[in-house]
Scaffold this active site. Structure first.
Site: not given
Length: 356
Positions: A226, A239, A243, A268
């Site tokens: 994570d 975002h 990405d 994620e």
């Protein structure tokens, strides 16, 4: 007002079919042109066929068919303006079909192609049987007749050879189409198991691979990773930058893990399936990827401003014989959060923690 005379004849099957096709076209706001009429006729005349079943799936919930749907389902390309959707403003292009709709259309086309292939083979068998009967009758005639029977046999053979040639051409065309559909199906199947952003396997592909490895009794280790403070990256930089961070982690994991399966498990979170690898080696491999990511300093592409350090935490657990996937994944998940609680940028396994 003049009254309209009604036909006194009964409403027959052909009338009902015509009326049903008209209702179908009206319901989907399709113009009454040869392309749309022929498509509607194929759907309604064979209500349990693959095309009708695919149309039912696409239109479930009141969704109307579009010209793209008709094209994808194997119909000819309609002329411009042939399809009008009430919810879609005039002049706007038809929205692209969803992956699910594309897969449904591909399945329908494959089913129809298989049926056509079967029809071709069945027709060849019938014609061959007929040829055999005629040839046998000609042979009987030859035994007690003159050259006329021989000429009849020659004409019969020529006729059959012509039919066989036509059938061979149809089979060749069907084979080419079947090969094209096979390639499309393979591509669609691959897309269905791949994460579109990172190009990694998705959760479904990971689960299938785990099942296959466990059924083969191969040694398995499972890791869950994570990205640390990922929400802060999205909140601060947007975002699009988030990405790109996901792609960076995906690339680092793929490079470090080699032939082992790396999947984007959700958001994620990433999962790695280590097959044929001892726990200590799996931990060392994942920790190598962690160090590779943590050792770099990232900058924003647009402004060259520093993004800072990107790190991830991970948990690795060894699969036990007969254990279901949920158990080993749950253990890896608990180890992942133990690594985060220990300060992040770390990898924790059954009984051991590695921290940068």
């Amino acid at each position: 007002m003049a009254s309209v005379a009604h036909n006194s004849q009964p409403f027959g099957p052909s009338d009902r079919l015509y009326a049903t096709i008209g209702d179908f076209l009206a319901d989907h706001r399709l113009s009454v042109d040869p392309v749309n009429y022929a498509f509607a006729h194929r759907v309604i005349a064979h209500p349990t066929g693959p095309l009708a079943q695919c149309v039912a799936r696409i239109t479930d919930g009141g969704v109307r068919l579009t010209s793209r749907d008709i094209e994808e389902l194997g119909g000819p390309v309609p002329v411009a303006g042939a399809t009008v959707d009430r919810e879609q403003p005039p002049g706007r292009d038809t929205p692209p079909a969803s992956p699910n709709e594309m897969m449904q259309a591909l399945v329908a086309r494959t089913q129809m192609q298989v049926e056509d292939f079967a029809d071709t083979v069945a027709a060849m068998r019938v014609e061959t049987q007929g040829f055999g009967r005629d040839l046998l009758a000609g042979a009987d005639a030859i035994r007690g007749s003159s050259g006329t029977a021989v000429a009849d046999i020659a004409r019969l053979a020529d006729t059959m050879l012509g039919r066989v040639q036509v059938a061979e051409e149809r089979l060749a065309a069907a084979t080419v189409e079947a090969e094209a559909l096979r390639r499309e199906l393979e591509a669609a199947r691959d897309d269905a198991r791949r994460d579109p952003l990172t190009g990694l396997a998705n959760r479904r592909a990971f689960e299938h691979a785990f099942t296959a490895a466990s059924e083969a009794n191969a040694p398995i280790c499972v890791a869950l990773c994570d990205i640390d403070h990922f929400k802060a990256v999205n909140d601060r930089f947007g975002h699009a930058v988030g990405d790109r961070v996901l792609k960076v982690i995906a690339g680092a994991l793929s490079e470090a893990c080699g032939d082992h399966l790396v999947a984007r498990y959700g958001g994620e979170e990433f999962a790695i399936l280590f097959t044929g690898t001892a726990l200590a080696d799996a931990v060392a491999t994942l920790d190598s990827a962690r160090g590779m990511v943590a050792g770099k300093r990232y900058r924003l592409r647009e402004t060259d401003a520093p993004l800072g350090t990107v790190t991830f935490s991970g948990g690795v657990s060894a699969h036990e014989a007969g254990e279901v996937m949920g158990s080993v994944l749950g253990r890896a998940d608990r180890l992942l959060y133990a690594a985060k609680a220990a300060g992040r940028n770390s990898v924790q396994s059954d009984g051991k923690i590695r921290q940068g």
